[in-house]
Design a protein around this motif. Structure first.
Motif, PDB file in Angstrom:
ATOM      1  N   ARG A  76       0.835  -1.201   0.000  1.00  0.00           N
ATOM      2  CA  ARG A  76       0.000   0.000   0.000  1.00  0.00           C
ATOM      3  C   ARG A  76       0.875   1.259   0.000  1.00  0.00           C
ATOM      4  NH1 ARG A  76      -5.380  -1.242   1.442  1.00  0.00           N
ATOM      5  NH2 ARG A  76      -5.700   0.890   2.152  1.00  0.00           N
ATOM      6  N   GLU A  77       2.023   1.185   0.696  1.00  0.00           N
ATOM      7  CA  GLU A  77       2.953   2.314   0.701  1.00  0.00           C
ATOM      8  C   GLU A  77       3.529   2.528  -0.692  1.00  0.00           C
ATOM      9  OE1 GLU A  77       5.979   1.528   3.567  1.00  0.00           O
ATOM     10  OE2 GLU A  77       4.553   1.068   5.183  1.00  0.00           O
ATOM     11  N   VAL A  79       2.102   1.756  -3.586  1.00  0.00           N
ATOM     12  CA  VAL A  79       1.051   2.330  -4.432  1.00  0.00           C
ATOM     13  C   VAL A  79       0.906   3.832  -4.153  1.00  0.00           C
ATOM     14  CG1 VAL A  79      -1.420   2.285  -4.977  1.00  0.00           C
ATOM     15  CG2 VAL A  79      -0.167   0.136  -4.636  1.00  0.00           C
ATOM     16  N   LYS A  80       0.951   4.209  -2.876  1.00  0.00           N
ATOM     17  CA  LYS A  80       0.872   5.627  -2.510  1.00  0.00           C
ATOM     18  C   LYS A  80       2.054   6.408  -3.078  1.00  0.00           C
ATOM     19  CE  LYS A  80      -1.625   4.946   1.867  1.00  0.00           C
ATOM     20  NZ  LYS A  80      -1.543   5.050   3.352  1.00  0.00           N
ATOM     21  N   SER A  81       3.256   5.796  -3.070  1.00  0.00           N
ATOM     22  CA  SER A  81       4.452   6.478  -3.568  1.00  0.00           C
ATOM     23  C   SER A  81       4.356   6.773  -5.058  1.00  0.00           C
ATOM     24  CB  SER A  81       5.697   5.637  -3.287  1.00  0.00           C
ATOM     25  OG  SER A  81       5.792   4.519  -4.159  1.00  0.00           O
ATOM     26  N   GLU A  85      -2.890   6.545  -4.458  1.00  0.00           N
ATOM     27  CA  GLU A  85      -3.590   6.186  -3.225  1.00  0.00           C
ATOM     28  C   GLU A  85      -5.088   6.009  -3.460  1.00  0.00           C
ATOM     29  OE1 GLU A  85      -4.010   7.785   1.411  1.00  0.00           O
ATOM     30  OE2 GLU A  85      -2.882   8.938  -0.076  1.00  0.00           O
ATOM     31  N   ASN A  86      -5.624   6.712  -4.457  1.00  0.00           N
ATOM     32  CA  ASN A  86      -7.064   6.667  -4.717  1.00  0.00           C
ATOM     33  C   ASN A  86      -7.556   5.308  -5.195  1.00  0.00           C
ATOM     34  OD1 ASN A  86      -5.542   7.398  -7.216  1.00  0.00           O
ATOM     35  ND2 ASN A  86      -7.556   7.286  -8.164  1.00  0.00           N
ATOM     36  N   LEU A  88      -6.526   2.364  -3.871  1.00  0.00           N
ATOM     37  CA  LEU A  88      -6.409   1.373  -2.803  1.00  0.00           C
ATOM     38  C   LEU A  88      -7.779   1.025  -2.232  1.00  0.00           C
ATOM     39  CD1 LEU A  88      -3.307   2.760  -0.876  1.00  0.00           C
ATOM     40  CD2 LEU A  88      -3.417   0.625  -2.200  1.00  0.00           C
ATOM     41  N   GLU A 169      -9.696  -5.701   4.643  1.00  0.00           N
ATOM     42  CA  GLU A 169     -10.101  -4.654   3.703  1.00  0.00           C
ATOM     43  C   GLU A 169     -11.598  -4.725   3.421  1.00  0.00           C
ATOM     44  OE1 GLU A 169      -6.036  -4.233   0.996  1.00  0.00           O
ATOM     45  OE2 GLU A 169      -7.680  -5.499   0.293  1.00  0.00           O
ATOM     46  N   TYR A 267      -9.704  -0.300  -8.778  1.00  0.00           N
ATOM     47  CA  TYR A 267      -9.124  -0.632  -7.479  1.00  0.00           C
ATOM     48  C   TYR A 267      -7.875  -1.503  -7.677  1.00  0.00           C
ATOM     49  CZ  TYR A 267     -13.485   0.868  -5.217  1.00  0.00           C
ATOM     50  OH  TYR A 267     -14.572   1.592  -4.768  1.00  0.00           O
TER      51      TYR A 267
END
Length: 301
Positions: A76-77, A79-81, A85-86, A88, A169, A267
């Motif tokens: 998840r980190e 993907v955010k990098s 983030e949208n 996830l 999740e 997603y």
């Protein structure tokens, strides 16, 4: 080709046997497994097939980012990098051990899984927790966490020495047919370029799988899963999905990016570096070579 699954029918039995054979060198074990599962010799010095290159990938390609990306929590980190983030799936909870799970704080429906992956055995879908005994869920999680060892059964380097953990999740629902599950789009990406899309449909009521190119032309390939009787409609967000896949795959020579498209929203599913552990028979067989053509390894040898 030896159908070992008919001899050792229980997955737990097969896992125990692989753990007992952990002393066998990786290269030797991969050659044995490849021969047993696909009925042919594994060529590692100059691999041509996609399935052969995946075995080479396990043995020789070492990118620390892979360990972060196969972990269902730390990915998840990553993907955010990438500024994504949208996409996830909303995170409900994260626990260290199966017995840490606070059943009362969880919603009525959710997906709960071990963060070290490992296929369907490690993912539990809870559609109504009042009808699904807590202990059966915790017991299954406890087993999959406890069996985590330093050696992957398929000798998949990225999964070695992973931290334990449980991820919960939000459950994504197929509103048209909740029992069928949502379509799973698996995108083959080579050096940041999305080229092929595999779509799994009806996962829980007669699993089928179709193969498409990036323009959604049916390639008419079958594998270990039968093809759908009719074409699967092109997802409305295909172009967005391809862009997302290319962004997430740009750091690696090859990775399969798994995505969902539900109610018009994309997603993230997971990043898979060794699909099917490289033990899948494509029909026609020529596709094993075609899928391997863009899998560039020379620069890493």
């Amino acid at each position: 080709m030896l159908d070992y699954k008919k001899i050792f029918k229980r997955r737990r039995t097969r896992s125990k046997i692989l753990r007992l054979l952990s002393f066998v060198p990786d290269k030797t074990m991969l050659k044995i497994q490849y021969k047993l599962k696909l009925g042919r010799k594994l060529h590692l010095s100059d691999p041509k097939r996609y399935t052969e290159k995946l075995q080479w990938y396990k043995l020789y390609y070492r990118n620390p980012l892979m360990k972060k990306c196969v972990n269902k929590y730390t990915v998840r980190e990553y993907v955010k990098s990438k500024g994504l983030e949208n996409i996830l799936i909303p995170l409900i909870a994260h626990y260290k051990w199966a017995d840490d799970v606070n059943w009362n704080e969880l919603p009525d429906s959710f997906v709960i899984k071990t963060q070290h992956g490992g296929g369907g055995l490690n993912v539990i879908i809870v559609t109504d927790k009042s009808k699904q005994p807590k202990e059966s869920v915790i017991s299954k999680l406890r087993y999959t966490v406890d069996r985590l060892s330093k050696t992957s059964g398929g000798r998949e380097w990225a999964y070695g020495e992973m931290e334990t953990g449980i991820v919960v999740e939000q459950l994504l629902i197929n509103q048209e047919n909740p029992k069928a599950g949502i379509n799973d789009y698996k995108i083959f990406c080579y050096n940041g370029k999305a080229k092929y899309i595999i779509v799994d449909v009806d996962r829980y009521i007669g699993h089928k799988r179709n193969f498409y190119d990036r323009n959604w032309n049916n390639l008419h390939i079958t594998s270990d899963c039968p093809a759908a009787e009719t074409d699967v409609p092109m997802p409305e967000k295909l172009e967005e999905m391809l862009k997302v896949a290319e962004k997430l795959s740009e750091d690696f020579p090859y990775v399969r990016v798994d995505l969902y498209c539900v109610d018009g929203k994309v997603y993230f599913g997971e990043l898979t570096f060794y699909p099917w552990s490289g033990y899948v028979q494509f029909m026609p067989d020529e596709w094993d070579f075609k899928f391997g053509e863009d899998f560039e390894l020379r620069r890493y040898k």
